[in-house]
Design a protein around this motif. Structure first.
Motif, PDB file in Angstrom:
ATOM      1  N   ILE A  49       0.845  -1.166  -0.007  1.00  0.00           N
ATOM      2  CA  ILE A  49       0.105   0.114  -0.029  1.00  0.00           C
ATOM      3  C   ILE A  49       0.879   1.269  -0.032  1.00  0.00           C
ATOM      4  O   ILE A  49       2.025   1.192   0.450  1.00  0.00           O
ATOM      5  CB  ILE A  49      -0.967   0.138   1.036  1.00  0.00           C
ATOM      6  CG1 ILE A  49      -0.389  -0.040   2.411  1.00  0.00           C
ATOM      7  CG2 ILE A  49      -1.850  -1.036   1.240  1.00  0.00           C
ATOM      8  CD1 ILE A  49      -1.196   0.229   3.820  1.00  0.00           C
ATOM      9  N   ARG A  50       0.235   2.295  -0.626  1.00  0.00           N
ATOM     10  CA  ARG A  50       1.077   3.609  -0.630  1.00  0.00           C
ATOM     11  C   ARG A  50       0.395   4.732  -0.045  1.00  0.00           C
ATOM     12  O   ARG A  50      -0.661   4.979  -0.588  1.00  0.00           O
ATOM     13  CB  ARG A  50       1.467   3.902  -1.967  1.00  0.00           C
ATOM     14  CG  ARG A  50       2.665   4.843  -2.427  1.00  0.00           C
ATOM     15  CD  ARG A  50       2.803   5.223  -3.645  1.00  0.00           C
ATOM     16  NE  ARG A  50       1.614   5.831  -4.078  1.00  0.00           N
ATOM     17  CZ  ARG A  50       1.346   6.081  -5.226  1.00  0.00           C
ATOM     18  NH1 ARG A  50       2.369   6.015  -6.302  1.00  0.00           N
ATOM     19  NH2 ARG A  50       0.271   6.624  -5.716  1.00  0.00           N
ATOM     20  N   PRO A  51       0.930   5.291   0.856  1.00  0.00           N
ATOM     21  CA  PRO A  51       0.052   6.389   1.393  1.00  0.00           C
ATOM     22  C   PRO A  51      -0.128   7.737   0.396  1.00  0.00           C
ATOM     23  O   PRO A  51       1.018   7.884  -0.350  1.00  0.00           O
ATOM     24  CB  PRO A  51       0.667   6.850   2.867  1.00  0.00           C
ATOM     25  CG  PRO A  51       1.991   6.197   2.450  1.00  0.00           C
ATOM     26  CD  PRO A  51       2.273   5.013   1.730  1.00  0.00           C
ATOM     27  N   VAL A  52      -1.245   8.317   0.368  1.00  0.00           N
ATOM     28  CA  VAL A  52      -1.311   9.181  -0.730  1.00  0.00           C
ATOM     29  C   VAL A  52      -0.898  10.686   0.193  1.00  0.00           C
ATOM     30  O   VAL A  52      -1.599  10.958   1.029  1.00  0.00           O
ATOM     31  CB  VAL A  52      -2.839   9.574  -1.174  1.00  0.00           C
ATOM     32  CG1 VAL A  52      -2.865  10.472  -1.803  1.00  0.00           C
ATOM     33  CG2 VAL A  52      -3.282   8.112  -1.827  1.00  0.00           C
ATOM     34  N   ILE A  53       0.049  11.143  -0.449  1.00  0.00           N
ATOM     35  CA  ILE A  53       0.672  12.584   0.232  1.00  0.00           C
ATOM     36  C   ILE A  53       0.093  13.625  -0.633  1.00  0.00           C
ATOM     37  O   ILE A  53       0.536  13.778  -1.783  1.00  0.00           O
ATOM     38  CB  ILE A  53       2.091  12.531   0.461  1.00  0.00           C
ATOM     39  CG1 ILE A  53       2.513  11.600   1.774  1.00  0.00           C
ATOM     40  CG2 ILE A  53       2.682  13.973   1.237  1.00  0.00           C
ATOM     41  CD1 ILE A  53       3.877  11.450   1.703  1.00  0.00           C
ATOM     42  N   ASP A  54      -0.568  14.707  -0.054  1.00  0.00           N
ATOM     43  CA  ASP A  54      -1.231  16.000  -0.848  1.00  0.00           C
ATOM     44  C   ASP A  54       0.204  16.920  -0.894  1.00  0.00           C
ATOM     45  O   ASP A  54       0.445  17.258  -1.942  1.00  0.00           O
ATOM     46  CB  ASP A  54      -2.292  16.421  -0.165  1.00  0.00           C
ATOM     47  CG  ASP A  54      -2.716  17.564  -0.970  1.00  0.00           C
ATOM     48  OD1 ASP A  54      -2.161  18.382  -1.077  1.00  0.00           O
ATOM     49  OD2 ASP A  54      -3.852  17.496  -1.333  1.00  0.00           O
ATOM     50  N   THR A  55       0.593  17.151  -0.085  1.00  0.00           N
ATOM     51  CA  THR A  55       1.588  18.324  -0.076  1.00  0.00           C
ATOM     52  C   THR A  55       2.687  18.076   1.305  1.00  0.00           C
ATOM     53  O   THR A  55       2.219  17.552   2.343  1.00  0.00           O
ATOM     54  CB  THR A  55       0.916  19.655   0.293  1.00  0.00           C
ATOM     55  OG1 THR A  55      -0.059  19.842  -0.688  1.00  0.00           O
ATOM     56  CG2 THR A  55       1.948  20.688   0.145  1.00  0.00           C
TER      57      THR A  55
END
Length: 85
Positions: A49-55
């Motif tokens: 799984i890959r965390p979604v990083i916005d900024t």
């Protein structure tokens, strides 16, 4: 107090939360145990799984982070970069 009814009204969520089992409350904890986060940690490390990083924000822009969070529309996690000297 509700006018005309003569009784105090408590928040609807608090009573349901009070009746929740200790296990149910633990699943929603903001301070999970090491055991609770071990599987997701391994999955991230393995690339499953890959965390979604916005900024990624520098720590000195923390006020901007709060403004953006309060405005809504966040699609991923905000990361605060901290450099230790």
């Amino acid at each position: 107090m509700l006018r005309g009814v003569g009784r105090a009204v408590a928040g609807g969520c608090s009573r349901a939360r009070d009746r929740a089992s200790p296990q149910s409350r633990a699943r929603r904890s903001n301070n999970p145990s090491a055991d609770r986060i071990a599987d997701p940690t391994r999955a991230v490390q393995a690339g499953t799984i890959r965390p979604v990083i916005d900024t990624v924000f520098p720590v000195h822009d923390i006020a901007a982070v709060h403004r953006r969070l309060e405005s809504g529309g966040v699609r991923g996690k905000y990361v605060i970069g901290v450099r230790l000297s």
